[in-house]
Scaffold this active site. Sequence first.
Site, short mmCIF file in Angstrom:
data_model
loop_
_atom_site.label_atom_id
_atom_site.label_comp_id
_atom_site.label_asym_id
_atom_site.label_seq_id
_atom_site.Cartn_x
_atom_site.Cartn_y
_atom_site.Cartn_z
N ASP A 9 1.90 7.70 32.90
CA ASP A 9 2.53 8.88 33.51
C ASP A 9 1.56 10.05 33.48
O ASP A 9 1.25 10.60 32.43
CB ASP A 9 3.81 9.24 32.76
CG ASP A 9 4.53 10.44 33.36
OD1 ASP A 9 4.15 10.85 34.48
OD2 ASP A 9 5.46 10.96 32.73
N ASP A 41 2.16 14.36 39.41
CA ASP A 41 3.02 13.67 38.46
C ASP A 41 3.39 12.30 38.99
O ASP A 41 4.18 12.17 39.93
CB ASP A 41 4.28 14.50 38.21
CG ASP A 41 5.16 13.92 37.11
OD1 ASP A 41 4.76 12.90 36.50
OD2 ASP A 41 6.23 14.49 36.85
#
Length: 614
Positions: free
Chosen positions: A317, A121
């Site tokens: 992201d 992430d």
Amino acid sequence: MAWALVRVALAFLMLVSVGIIHPSTICSSSLALAGDHDNFLRSFHASDRRSGPAMIFPLFLSSPNSSRSFVEDNFRRQLQTAGHQVPNAHMRLYDDLLLNGYYTTRLWIGTPPQEFALIVDSGSTVTYVPCSTCQQCGKHQDPRFQPDLSSTYEPQKCNIDCTCDNERVQCIYERQYAEMSSSSGVLGEDIISFGNESELVPQRAVFGCENVETGDLYSQRADGIMGLGRGQLSIVDQLVEKGVISDSFSLCFGGMDVGGGAMVLGGFPHPPDMVFSNSDPGRSPYYNIELKEIHVAGEPLQLNPNIFDGKHGTVLDSGTTYAYLPEAAFLAFKNAIMKKLRPLKQIRGPDPNYNDICFSGAGSDVSLLSKTFPAVDMMFSNGEKLSLAPENYLFRHSKVRGAYCLGIFQNGKDPTTLLGAPSAYHRRNSTKIISPSLPPNGSPGYTIPGESQVGLIMFDMSLSVNYSDLAPHITELAEFIAHELDVNTSQVHMLNFSSKGNDSLIRWAIFPAEHAGYISNPMAMSIIVRLTEHRVHLPDTFGSYQVVQWKVEPPRKRKWWKEHLFAVVLGAVATLVLSLSIFGIWLIWRHRQQVLGMYKPVGANVPEQELQQL
């Protein structure tokens, strides 16, 4: 830390296709961000592995007064030599958006190492795993981290640079996410290993040991998060501070029809034809780029260029599944797409809980989608263009063959543009199965050739338990296997068994779920990877196990009467009812005729009967 070096390489949401990272190539679906003092995004265009080179987006930091040519030349030299100056870590990526909505990698923490599956992430700044002392943690695929079993673990004592607990004894962390999930716990330091495919030797690093998790973090199968974002707790920043890797990392995700991928922490060889686009590291704590326009079929959307600059701007992201546009941009994009797709039929999405925009009639061959769906181009502030093939902004409809849905959505009322992990491989769908775990060095992974559907998975499991002791617990063992493979217990069947000494050999079969004619390829691949890489955890009562071999079979073609069983049964019942009705009517008619034959009217001539002698 100072952001004066190469920063990051990660895969760009929908802008990707398929591929794997090799020492000499960068796979498509990768985004590279890097830096000296100023950020630049670079890309070279490709469609997919079958039709061209890969696609890469590095973000580069250079001094504000540097000329572009100097920046480009310096960055190329940096990437070309980075891998030779310091080692890097090649790591596999597992899972996929089809099944999980995320990609994971494997990290080993402690001495001896304890293994964990962590979601990669770029929007998170801390790496954390569930702690053995966790008061509110879900059941994940690996056991919780046990600090007491690691001889090298050290808790982070309270200091001026961290948030302390109420007793001011230990450093703590807390993270909350947009989907209303959260994680909190204590910080500790231990040795982190990156796998046997990594050149990078194990390193000490600070990570979070969870005591409370909520929402999706509680219910997900993955153990935790590997934070690749900006911040002193980022695993990348810690390694860069130590000088053990160059300041870059790259993620390579599989696109449509491909799962998994690979990740490299550190430098990597770059394609020679990269181009740049500006990015501002001071704009937000996230990795952002300067998106200015979106074109559909070569025609620009009629939008204010500043629409992609709201709030945090355009953010990359890897922990987000889809692309999300501001309201006005999304409506313009949707209308432009629908205008080009008038010959297709718009249908409802596969999940009634979502208002997906889907179209049927495009066919199942991904390579032909460009004949039906328009190309989409993203234009950046310096005039550079990134072209997206249809498979990069669509996902397959899981219930209608040859149907596809838009993988770009409205970001509510938030003016931020969010570009997440490759949505071309959506959690609801897939076709052909290809290895989700091919490593960066090109060593073979697991592949299932052939058709896009799997009818049966068989595997032989050797257990270090005598079968006479194992037999009473076969049902219980099947339940554990089903839970670890994320299938229903009714799908797991024991076909046969044999014993040799104190060991047992059992042949298992995984069948499709009830009312399903096949197992989807990503699901089949996930099952095989978990089995062959010993990611199925069984209680100690079953001893140790080893998967000796496995194979898959295509769905069995049913005979005509089986395919139309309902119609056959209905026809048989109707025929039987009709036959019984006709037979009943005939019996009634015959009985009435007999009764009429016995009745004689008054005065009718009746043959005289001779009296018999008593």
